[in-house]
Design a protein around this motif. Structure first.
Motif, PDB file in Angstrom:
ATOM      1  N   SER A   8     -40.376 -33.997  -0.916  1.00 14.68           N
ATOM      2  CA  SER A   8     -41.034 -32.724  -1.200  1.00 14.68           C
ATOM      3  C   SER A   8     -42.010 -32.365  -0.081  1.00 14.68           C
ATOM      4  CB  SER A   8     -41.797 -32.811  -2.520  1.00 14.68           C
ATOM      5  OG  SER A   8     -42.897 -33.704  -2.402  1.00 14.68           O
ATOM      6  N   ASP A   9     -42.352 -31.084  -0.013  1.00 11.22           N
ATOM      7  CA  ASP A   9     -43.340 -30.649   0.976  1.00 11.22           C
ATOM      8  C   ASP A   9     -44.665 -31.379   0.773  1.00 11.22           C
ATOM      9  OD1 ASP A   9     -41.483 -28.927   2.025  1.00 11.22           O
ATOM     10  OD2 ASP A   9     -42.253 -27.148   0.977  1.00 11.22           O
ATOM     11  N   GLN A  10     -45.030 -31.617  -0.480  1.00 12.06           N
ATOM     12  CA  GLN A  10     -46.284 -32.308  -0.771  1.00 12.06           C
ATOM     13  C   GLN A  10     -46.271 -33.732  -0.206  1.00 12.06           C
ATOM     14  OE1 GLN A  10     -44.455 -30.602  -2.930  1.00 12.06           O
ATOM     15  NE2 GLN A  10     -45.793 -28.905  -3.569  1.00 12.06           N
ATOM     16  N   GLN A  11     -45.142 -34.437  -0.358  1.00 11.71           N
ATOM     17  CA  GLN A  11     -45.036 -35.793   0.189  1.00 11.71           C
ATOM     18  C   GLN A  11     -45.107 -35.786   1.709  1.00 11.71           C
ATOM     19  OE1 GLN A  11     -41.230 -36.600  -1.816  1.00 11.71           O
ATOM     20  NE2 GLN A  11     -42.174 -38.389  -2.763  1.00 11.71           N
ATOM     21  N   ILE A  12     -44.428 -34.835   2.318  1.00 14.69           N
ATOM     22  CA  ILE A  12     -44.415 -34.756   3.780  1.00 14.69           C
ATOM     23  C   ILE A  12     -45.807 -34.443   4.315  1.00 14.69           C
ATOM     24  CG2 ILE A  12     -43.552 -33.384   5.717  1.00 14.69           C
ATOM     25  CD1 ILE A  12     -40.889 -33.185   4.191  1.00 14.69           C
ATOM     26  N   TYR A  13     -46.470 -33.472   3.702  1.00 15.84           N
ATOM     27  CA  TYR A  13     -47.817 -33.108   4.160  1.00 15.84           C
ATOM     28  C   TYR A  13     -48.811 -34.236   3.919  1.00 15.84           C
ATOM     29  CZ  TYR A  13     -45.921 -28.359   4.360  1.00 15.84           C
ATOM     30  OH  TYR A  13     -45.158 -27.252   4.649  1.00 15.84           O
ATOM     31  N   ALA A  58     -31.629 -37.169   5.040  1.00 22.06           N
ATOM     32  CA  ALA A  58     -32.643 -37.462   4.016  1.00 22.06           C
ATOM     33  C   ALA A  58     -33.223 -38.853   4.184  1.00 22.06           C
ATOM     34  CB  ALA A  58     -32.038 -37.318   2.619  1.00 22.06           C
ATOM     35  N   PHE A  59     -32.379 -39.859   4.417  1.00 22.02           N
ATOM     36  CA  PHE A  59     -32.843 -41.244   4.460  1.00 22.02           C
ATOM     37  C   PHE A  59     -33.931 -41.485   5.509  1.00 22.02           C
ATOM     38  CE2 PHE A  59     -31.851 -45.794   5.771  1.00 22.02           C
ATOM     39  CZ  PHE A  59     -32.643 -46.350   4.774  1.00 22.02           C
ATOM     40  N   PRO A  60     -33.814 -40.951   6.724  1.00 19.53           N
ATOM     41  CA  PRO A  60     -34.891 -41.176   7.699  1.00 19.53           C
ATOM     42  C   PRO A  60     -36.241 -40.617   7.244  1.00 19.53           C
ATOM     43  CG  PRO A  60     -32.908 -40.420   8.795  1.00 19.53           C
ATOM     44  CD  PRO A  60     -32.679 -40.228   7.332  1.00 19.53           C
ATOM     45  N   VAL A  61     -36.228 -39.426   6.634  1.00 16.91           N
ATOM     46  CA  VAL A  61     -37.486 -38.811   6.199  1.00 16.91           C
ATOM     47  C   VAL A  61     -38.024 -39.538   4.960  1.00 16.91           C
ATOM     48  CG1 VAL A  61     -38.626 -36.641   5.615  1.00 16.91           C
ATOM     49  CG2 VAL A  61     -36.657 -36.629   7.149  1.00 16.91           C
ATOM     50  N   GLN A  62     -37.139 -39.941   4.068  1.00 16.20           N
ATOM     51  CA  GLN A  62     -37.562 -40.757   2.928  1.00 16.20           C
ATOM     52  C   GLN A  62     -38.239 -42.035   3.405  1.00 16.20           C
ATOM     53  OE1 GLN A  62     -33.897 -41.476   0.905  1.00 16.20           O
ATOM     54  NE2 GLN A  62     -33.902 -39.548  -0.235  1.00 16.20           N
ATOM     55  N   THR A  63     -37.654 -42.675   4.404  1.00 16.13           N
ATOM     56  CA  THR A  63     -38.199 -43.920   4.943  1.00 16.13           C
ATOM     57  C   THR A  63     -39.566 -43.692   5.576  1.00 16.13           C
ATOM     58  OG1 THR A  63     -35.962 -44.760   5.362  1.00 16.13           O
ATOM     59  CG2 THR A  63     -37.766 -45.817   6.549  1.00 16.13           C
ATOM     60  N   ALA A  64     -39.699 -42.604   6.324  1.00 16.68           N
ATOM     61  CA  ALA A  64     -40.986 -42.291   6.954  1.00 16.68           C
ATOM     62  C   ALA A  64     -42.070 -42.088   5.912  1.00 16.68           C
ATOM     63  CB  ALA A  64     -40.839 -41.040   7.828  1.00 16.68           C
ATOM     64  N   VAL A  65     -41.753 -41.370   4.840  1.00 21.75           N
ATOM     65  CA  VAL A  65     -42.723 -41.135   3.770  1.00 21.75           C
ATOM     66  C   VAL A  65     -43.066 -42.436   3.065  1.00 21.75           C
ATOM     67  CG1 VAL A  65     -43.025 -40.047   1.506  1.00 21.75           C
ATOM     68  CG2 VAL A  65     -42.117 -38.716   3.425  1.00 21.75           C
ATOM     69  N   ARG A  66     -42.043 -43.200   2.710  1.00 22.61           N
ATOM     70  CA  ARG A  66     -42.255 -44.436   1.937  1.00 22.61           C
ATOM     71  C   ARG A  66     -43.051 -45.474   2.726  1.00 22.61           C
ATOM     72  NH1 ARG A  66     -37.427 -45.263   1.229  1.00 22.61           N
ATOM     73  NH2 ARG A  66     -36.991 -46.905   2.746  1.00 22.61           N
ATOM     74  N   MET A  67     -42.827 -45.546   4.049  1.00 25.85           N
ATOM     75  CA  MET A  67     -43.483 -46.568   4.862  1.00 25.85           C
ATOM     76  C   MET A  67     -44.678 -46.022   5.635  1.00 25.85           C
ATOM     77  SD  MET A  67     -40.195 -48.753   6.230  1.00 25.85           S
ATOM     78  CE  MET A  67     -41.274 -50.057   6.841  1.00 25.85           C
ATOM     79  N   HIS A  68     -45.063 -44.782   5.329  1.00 26.42           N
ATOM     80  CA  HIS A  68     -46.245 -44.170   5.964  1.00 26.42           C
ATOM     81  C   HIS A  68     -46.129 -44.149   7.491  1.00 26.42           C
ATOM     82  CE1 HIS A  68     -47.941 -44.508   1.955  1.00 26.42           C
ATOM     83  NE2 HIS A  68     -47.721 -45.807   1.971  1.00 26.42           N
ATOM     84  N   ILE A  69     -44.954 -43.787   7.983  1.00 22.35           N
ATOM     85  CA  ILE A  69     -44.721 -43.649   9.421  1.00 22.35           C
ATOM     86  C   ILE A  69     -44.623 -42.153   9.703  1.00 22.35           C
ATOM     87  CG2 ILE A  69     -43.214 -44.222  11.362  1.00 22.35           C
ATOM     88  CD1 ILE A  69     -42.175 -46.591   9.693  1.00 22.35           C
ATOM     89  N   PRO A  70     -45.586 -41.563  10.393  1.00 19.36           N
ATOM     90  CA  PRO A  70     -45.677 -40.102  10.449  1.00 19.36           C
ATOM     91  C   PRO A  70     -44.742 -39.390  11.426  1.00 19.36           C
ATOM     92  CG  PRO A  70     -47.493 -41.077  11.646  1.00 19.36           C
ATOM     93  CD  PRO A  70     -46.753 -42.226  11.015  1.00 19.36           C
ATOM     94  N   LEU A  71     -43.913 -40.132  12.172  1.00 18.34           N
ATOM     95  CA  LEU A  71     -43.089 -39.483  13.191  1.00 18.34           C
ATOM     96  C   LEU A  71     -41.629 -39.895  13.056  1.00 18.34           C
ATOM     97  CD1 LEU A  71     -42.953 -37.724  15.781  1.00 18.34           C
ATOM     98  CD2 LEU A  71     -43.316 -39.831  17.092  1.00 18.34           C
TER      99      LEU A  71
END
Length: 406
Positions: free
Chosen positions: A223-228, A151-164
């Protein structure tokens, strides 16, 4: 119980496994792709994919790379930074029962490869409650480490706007052939829940051990919405590089000098040396639930690469599977449960197909197993203790200084 005629896996593998008419498991069948695919072409395809993420002018970091002090972290970061030229943000979930070897390797990794790192260290009182709750719900105290690390890596990507987000190998592909390399599967919420988390989401633990939703938010997958919205995707390097953990570790020792040392209950000295309990009590719980432990996973992997014969694999299983786990007292003290109570939690989730089976796994495979004096002679896992490593590798330690003297 059916067992693969090439490797050692049983039909009750937790990830799901199938067999062809010849009795060869799906994991062995997909592994054959490693010697049949055009890996140069696949690496070139990955290079094209990564081009769009390199040098983004609105961010310091091109990608997020989850790491630990064990497994293939050095190889992954080496590929991402040195081969493909991306600037990664390393992220790590602190499981709270780290070994000194694991802490050393994290420091060595970030120092040698020059990377920023973000670490999540949660309140130990919360971790204890989560561990007790997941033991009750799935017979696993290790659930929090899986949930946090995914979870933490994906949370970080979303929070910091890093798409990969870049992961290493895909476990379902590597162990049971759940996918082909050509499917190029990516990280998904569904796979995480059904396989990594054994069907148990953090949201399911609300109310357990007095935990509220806000307590468990660090384990919530975005959430899917955040990821998309932020276009976040998670790719697996193992789909594009011929993954061979043993060879990769040995190459990285030559380049960067990480620690590698002996582990309980297996011959593999390279993977999971960062975790006090992974090859200890965690492995014992796995055996009680599904009938086999990490030694079988390691033997199957090396049989597939041709470094062990099947008979050698069985002999090594016989030699290691009865080893007594270490650090059981430390685990009981941390989680505030007796060893007997921890074991009883696992017994509630014993696979019914095992019945009242009491023989060892090696005996189930081959009856009375005769020792092979030179078993594994072509599959040596060498220890490596760097000159600046101090202290016992299994000593309990929270994350401390994050760098080494150059």
């Amino acid at each position: 119980m059916q067992y693969c005629k090439r490797c050692l896996y049983p039909e009750n593998h937790p990830l799901g496994i199938t067999f062809n008419a010849q009795g060869i498991c799906s994991g062995c069948q997909v592994h054959e792709e490693k010697d049949g695919l055009d890996w140069q072409a696949r690496e070139a395809k990955l290079a094209v994919i990564l081009t769009k993420y390199r040098g983004r002018n609105y961010s310091r970091h091109d990608c997020v790379v989850p790491i630990s002090g064990g497994r293939d972290s050095f190889f992954i970061v080496h590929l991402v930074k040195k081969v493909y030229g991306l600037n990664p943000l390393l992220v790590m979930y602190n499981r709270h029962y780290n070994t000194r070897a694991g802490i050393y390797n994290v420091a060595r990794l970030r120092t040698a490869l020059g990377c920023d790192i973000a670490t999540m260290t949660l309140d130990p009182r919360l971790i204890k409650r989560v561990m007790r709750a997941s033991l009750a719900e799935r017979g696993s105290f290790h659930w929090h480490a899986l949930a946090g690390a995914t979870a933490f890596p994906v949370q970080t990507a979303v929070r910091m706007h890093i798409p990969l987000v870049i992961w290493g190998a895909q476990q379902g592909l590597e162990q049971v052939g759940m996918y082909s390399h050509l499917d190029e599967v990516e990280m998904t919420r569904r796979y995480r829940k059904e396989h990594d988390l054994m069907g148990l989401e953090a949201e399911d633990l609300v109310g357990r051990q007095g935990m509220k939703e806000r307590d468990l938010m660090p384990f919530f997958y975005p959430s899917d919405q955040q990821i998309y919205k932020h276009g976040v995707r998670g790719i697996y390097l193992g789909n594009f590089h011929r993954w061979d953990s043993k060879t990769q570790h040995e190459n990285m020792v030559q380049l960067y000098g990480q620690y590698q040392g002996k582990l309980a209950r297996t011959f593999d000295h390279y993977n999971d040396i960062d975790d006090m309990h992974y090859t200890g009590m965690h492995d014992i719980l796995k055996v009680r639930k599904v009938g086999y432990g990490k030694i079988v996973d390691d033997a199957c992997r090396e049989i597939r690469y041709g470094r062990l014969s099947r008979d050698e694999g069985i002999a090594l299983v016989a030699a290691h599977e009865q080893a007594v786990p270490i650090n059981t007292t430390e685990l009981s003290q941390f989680i505030e449960m007796s060893t007997d109570d921890i074991l009883k939690c696992a017994d509630r989730f014993r696979d019914q197909r095992l019945g009242k089976e009491t023989s060892s796994y090696a005996q189930r495979l081959a009856g009375d197993v005769k020792p092979i004096a030179d078993a594994g002679k072509n599959c040596v896992f060498a220890s490596h203790v760097p000159d600046d490593f101090n202290g016992p590798e299994s000593a309990e330690q929270l994350l401390t200084r994050g760098y080494l003297c150059e």
